[in-house]
Design a protein around this motif. Structure first.
Motif, PDB file in Angstrom:
ATOM      1  N   GLN A  25      36.752  40.452  39.817  1.00 19.45           N
ATOM      2  CA  GLN A  25      36.477  41.546  40.461  1.00 19.45           C
ATOM      3  C   GLN A  25      35.345  41.775  41.319  1.00 19.45           C
ATOM      4  O   GLN A  25      35.659  42.378  42.473  1.00 19.45           O
ATOM      5  N   ALA A  26      34.430  40.784  41.260  1.00 14.90           N
ATOM      6  CA  ALA A  26      33.261  40.595  42.046  1.00 14.90           C
ATOM      7  C   ALA A  26      33.986  40.261  43.532  1.00 14.90           C
ATOM      8  O   ALA A  26      33.417  40.725  44.622  1.00 14.90           O
ATOM      9  N   LYS A  38      37.118  40.307  44.300  1.00 13.83           N
ATOM     10  CA  LYS A  38      38.125  41.160  45.115  1.00 13.83           C
ATOM     11  C   LYS A  38      37.278  42.194  45.793  1.00 13.83           C
ATOM     12  O   LYS A  38      37.700  42.843  46.862  1.00 13.83           O
ATOM     13  N   ARG A  39      36.030  42.648  45.292  1.00 17.85           N
ATOM     14  CA  ARG A  39      35.431  43.578  45.749  1.00 17.85           C
ATOM     15  C   ARG A  39      34.583  43.220  47.340  1.00 17.85           C
ATOM     16  O   ARG A  39      34.278  43.935  48.242  1.00 17.85           O
ATOM     17  N   GLU A  80      27.678  37.931  39.741  1.00 22.40           N
ATOM     18  CA  GLU A  80      28.443  39.123  39.657  1.00 22.40           C
ATOM     19  C   GLU A  80      27.788  40.079  38.737  1.00 22.40           C
ATOM     20  O   GLU A  80      28.012  41.047  38.757  1.00 22.40           O
TER      21      GLU A  80
END
Length: 210
Positions: free
Chosen positions: A18-19, A21-22, A190
């Protein structure tokens, strides 16, 4: 940019995925070498014991694949246990040979500093001190602390490979190491707020410039 997160069954993959992707990355989580070959850089996560992780890498033939990645100078980032696996060997549980990308061994915190007991694991926020700034790390950020969770640390390392460290009860704990295209971060970027995001972003910019 496409980042391959190496899934060998011992990583806390969701948070780092998720990190990334952000930060605008396309992320693939896989153990498939063909899929990993189609990425711009690789990330080796890890949670658990060193011998179990090396066994899983061997069972999936990813240990040999990572040696090939190193020989081809492809960007690789190891995080937490993933960083420790990049060293020569570890004393955790039983003596175990690592990937050998960095000089040094993985030792357990003793929990004693000149008769004064300290907590093991090393858990929480700790200041990160820069030692040698690599080409991919530019600029400054006001935050100075990152988040560690570990009972073992890299010792007897090559000081030329040390990028940053944290002091934990008199022990200089390697926080970031770098050797050519291979980088390791002992802490969890992250989960490390402003500085963690900055370091991960700077590493990605370094990958993009290659």
């Amino acid at each position: 940019m496409k980042i391959g997160v190496i899934d060998y069954g011992m990583g806390n993959l969701f948070s780092v995925e998720q990190a990334l992707k952000r930060l605008g990355c396309e992320v693939v989580v896989t153990a498939d070498e063909t899929v990993l070959n189609a990425t711009d850089a690789l990330l080796l996560p890890g949670v658990g014991a060193f011998p179990d992780a090396m066994k899983r890498l061997a069972e999936t033939n990813l240990d040999g694949y990572l040696q090939k990645v190193k020989s081809e100078n492809r960007p690789l980032l190891g995080i937490c246990l993933g960083m420790q696996l990049l060293f020569e060997h570890s004393e955790e549980v039983s003596p175990t040979k690592g990937l050998g990308f960095f000089k040094g061994q993985i030792k357990r915190f003793s929990g004693d500093n000149d008769g004064h007991a300290y907590r093991v694991p090393h858990m929480g926020w700790n200041e990160l001190v820069m030692a040698n700034r690599p080409s991919w790390l530019e600029g400054e950020v006001s935050a100075k602390h990152v988040y560690f969770v570990h009972s073992f640390y890299a010792a007897d390392i090559d000081d030329k490979e040390l990028v940053a460290y944290a002091d934990y009860h008199g022990i200089r704990v390697p926080g970031i190491v770098a050797n050519g295209s291979v980088t390791g971060m002992q802490f969890h970027p992250e989960k490390s707020g402003e500085l963690g995001v900055y370091l991960l972003e700077q590493w990605l910019k370094g990958v993009a410039s290659c």
